[in-house]
Scaffold this active site. Structure first.
Site, PDB file in Angstrom:
ATOM      1  N   SER A  34     -19.682  11.887  -5.054  1.00  0.00           N
ATOM      2  CA  SER A  34     -18.266  11.577  -5.878  1.00  0.00           C
ATOM      3  C   SER A  34     -18.459   9.629  -4.988  1.00  0.00           C
ATOM      4  O   SER A  34     -18.780   8.875  -5.284  1.00  0.00           O
ATOM      5  CB  SER A  34     -16.768  11.786  -5.995  1.00  0.00           C
ATOM      6  OG  SER A  34     -16.445  10.722  -6.126  1.00  0.00           O
ATOM      7  N   TRP A  72     -21.194   8.411  -5.499  1.00  0.00           N
ATOM      8  CA  TRP A  72     -22.056   7.192  -6.957  1.00  0.00           C
ATOM      9  C   TRP A  72     -21.730   5.993  -6.736  1.00  0.00           C
ATOM     10  O   TRP A  72     -21.667   4.992  -7.683  1.00  0.00           O
ATOM     11  CB  TRP A  72     -20.926   7.767  -8.352  1.00  0.00           C
ATOM     12  CG  TRP A  72     -21.243   8.311  -8.846  1.00  0.00           C
ATOM     13  CD1 TRP A  72     -21.518   8.703 -10.128  1.00  0.00           C
ATOM     14  CD2 TRP A  72     -19.940   6.846  -9.714  1.00  0.00           C
ATOM     15  NE1 TRP A  72     -21.943   6.810 -11.378  1.00  0.00           N
ATOM     16  CE2 TRP A  72     -20.675   6.977 -11.051  1.00  0.00           C
ATOM     17  CE3 TRP A  72     -19.040   6.524  -9.590  1.00  0.00           C
ATOM     18  CZ2 TRP A  72     -20.009   5.928 -12.138  1.00  0.00           C
ATOM     19  CZ3 TRP A  72     -18.358   5.637 -10.249  1.00  0.00           C
ATOM     20  CH2 TRP A  72     -18.959   5.726 -11.392  1.00  0.00           C
ATOM     21  N   HIS A  73     -20.695   6.129  -5.950  1.00  0.00           N
ATOM     22  CA  HIS A  73     -20.199   4.480  -6.099  1.00  0.00           C
ATOM     23  C   HIS A  73     -20.385   3.804  -5.544  1.00  0.00           C
ATOM     24  O   HIS A  73     -20.503   2.680  -5.232  1.00  0.00           O
ATOM     25  CB  HIS A  73     -18.303   4.350  -5.892  1.00  0.00           C
ATOM     26  CG  HIS A  73     -17.085   4.994  -6.602  1.00  0.00           C
ATOM     27  ND1 HIS A  73     -17.104   6.825  -6.855  1.00  0.00           N
ATOM     28  CD2 HIS A  73     -16.815   4.729  -7.256  1.00  0.00           C
ATOM     29  CE1 HIS A  73     -15.904   6.865  -7.457  1.00  0.00           C
ATOM     30  NE2 HIS A  73     -15.484   5.335  -7.938  1.00  0.00           N
ATOM     31  N   GLY A  74     -21.469   4.136  -3.803  1.00  0.00           N
ATOM     32  CA  GLY A  74     -22.160   2.895  -3.694  1.00  0.00           C
ATOM     33  C   GLY A  74     -22.828   3.241  -2.043  1.00  0.00           C
ATOM     34  O   GLY A  74     -22.170   4.710  -1.889  1.00  0.00           O
ATOM     35  N   PHE A 133     -20.783  -0.569  -9.826  1.00  0.00           N
ATOM     36  CA  PHE A 133     -21.129   0.168  -9.986  1.00  0.00           C
ATOM     37  C   PHE A 133     -22.242   1.450 -10.282  1.00  0.00           C
ATOM     38  O   PHE A 133     -22.489   0.589 -11.623  1.00  0.00           O
ATOM     39  CB  PHE A 133     -20.216   1.682  -9.328  1.00  0.00           C
ATOM     40  CG  PHE A 133     -18.657   1.417  -8.477  1.00  0.00           C
ATOM     41  CD1 PHE A 133     -19.590   0.541  -6.989  1.00  0.00           C
ATOM     42  CD2 PHE A 133     -17.773   1.534  -8.730  1.00  0.00           C
ATOM     43  CE1 PHE A 133     -17.913   0.448  -6.179  1.00  0.00           C
ATOM     44  CE2 PHE A 133     -16.591   0.322  -7.661  1.00  0.00           C
ATOM     45  CZ  PHE A 133     -17.352   0.028  -6.382  1.00  0.00           C
TER      46      PHE A 133
END
Length: 370
Positions: free
Chosen positions: A210, A213-215, A370
């Site tokens: 996670s 996933w955001h960066g 994102f």
């Protein structure tokens, strides 16, 4: 070119995380025989490029969206009105709440060394409402827009700041991503069937992914790992499914225990948001160190106090409306429907006036990156 792993910062295409997972669900569902491969190029193209959700979700499933695309639709007045109502509330959350909080949160985070610990706490709280109003506001606009076309998108937020523990928070925050990870990563890894150690391992993997996933930034990784640590006690003691109902359901006032649980969960969430918002790990550590100093007990000092007081009033009204509508799909889904038309439309016009009144300082949607 030399790469420094401590300052990992990679440029990525806009919205890549959303449409990548959106497309992956289609491929995986075909592989798992949940759906058949779509042979109609137009239907498939609409599925992968449906404009309301393209850059910031919700992350749709092929099993949910494709059947609706293929189904013949006709205009539904009541559904369209409900969609417009949700768009209205989404615009309020974005423009009146998120964008106004952003002005203070951005300044406080960008000049954190100049402010006291008490002011930094206020900045973190402002960012918590900024990111919620920004992201859930976009989701409301997207879901409401899709409803105008007769399409029901997946719900993405369910009043997460009223959660009583971190497990409940993640059932209510960015629901389309949380359930995506559950169905396509957590369960294939073994889910909760392999004993406590496997549950702990799988949970850490989920939150680590996670963060990625955001960066590609270490601040997001730490943010994800923090939430993994937060949720560990409920995983170990098997209480992560404890709060499945709506807080204070059927009651206007929560009891003392519920209030304490919501405050504690909100505080833990706000603390983690500091890493999410900080420019680097060094910035986050410096920000937190300043909070846990003697200046935490000094009065808040910030320029523009008059407007800040107005913002506090807006936040109070926002929280009250969200609380009143917490049992519905969105805050004003049913609020005012039983009022006389004059009062109901006056309520909507007040929201519209507030949107135009505070629409001067535009802020980009946070999750567009994102």
């Amino acid at each position: 070119m030399k790469v420094n792993p401590l300052t990992l910062d990679i440029l990525l295409p806009v919205g890549i995380s959303f449409y990548t997972f959106h497309g992956l669900s289609y491929v995986i569902d075909i592989y798992k025989d949940r759906i058949k491969a779509e042979k109609n190029l137009i239907d498939y193209s609409l599925f992968v490029s449906f404009f309301p959700l393209l850059v910031a979700g919700p992350i749709e499933r092929a099993t949910h969206l494709l059947p609706q695309i293929k189904k013949k639709r006709s205009f539904d007045y009541s559904k369209a009105v409900d969609g417009l109502r949700q768009i209205l509330w989404g615009l309020f959350k974005k423009i009146v709440i998120a964008d106004q909080c952003a002005q203070y949160a951005t300044d406080i985070f960008n000049h954190s060394s100049e402010y006291s610990g008490s002011t930094l706490v206020l900045g973190a709280v402002f960012f918590a409402f900024q990111i919620y109003g920004d992201f859930s506001g976009y989701s409301d606009i997207a879901i409401g827009t899709a409803r105008l076309f007769g399409i029901d998108l997946l719900r993405n937020f369910a009043f997460p700041y009223f959660s009583r523990d971190i497990a409940e928070f993640w059932r209510r925050w960015h629901i389309s991503l949380s359930t995506w990870f559950r169905d396509y990563l957590y369960i294939p890894l073994g889910g909760s069937k392999g004993g406590t150690w496997m549950k702990i391992r799988n949970t850490f993997i989920i939150f680590l992914v996670s963060g990625f996933w955001h960066g590609a930034n270490w601040t997001f990784i730490v943010w994800g790992l923090l939430h993994a640590l937060y949720i560990m006690p409920s995983i170990i003691f098997n209480t992560n499914r404890k709060n499945l109902d709506i807080v204070a359901q059927g009651r206007f006032i929560p009891n003392g225990k519920e209030i304490l649980q919501m405050i504690m969960t909100f505080c833990l969430t706000v603390f983690a948001w500091i890493f999410f918002r900080a420019d680097s790990l060094k910035h986050a550590v410096s920000y937190i160190s300043k909070i846990f100093s003697s200046s935490l007990f000094t009065s808040v000092k910030y320029d523009g106090d008059d407007f800040k007081n107005v913002l506090f009033l807006l936040l109070f009204v926002f929280i009250v409306v969200e609380w009143l509508g917490r049992e519905n799909q969105f805050a004003i889904a049913k609020l005012g429907l039983r009022w006389k038309p004059l009062f109901r439309y006056a309520f909507y016009f007040v929201i519209i006036i507030a949107i135009f009144w505070y629409s001067g300082e535009q802020q980009q949607f946070i999750y567009f990156q994102f």
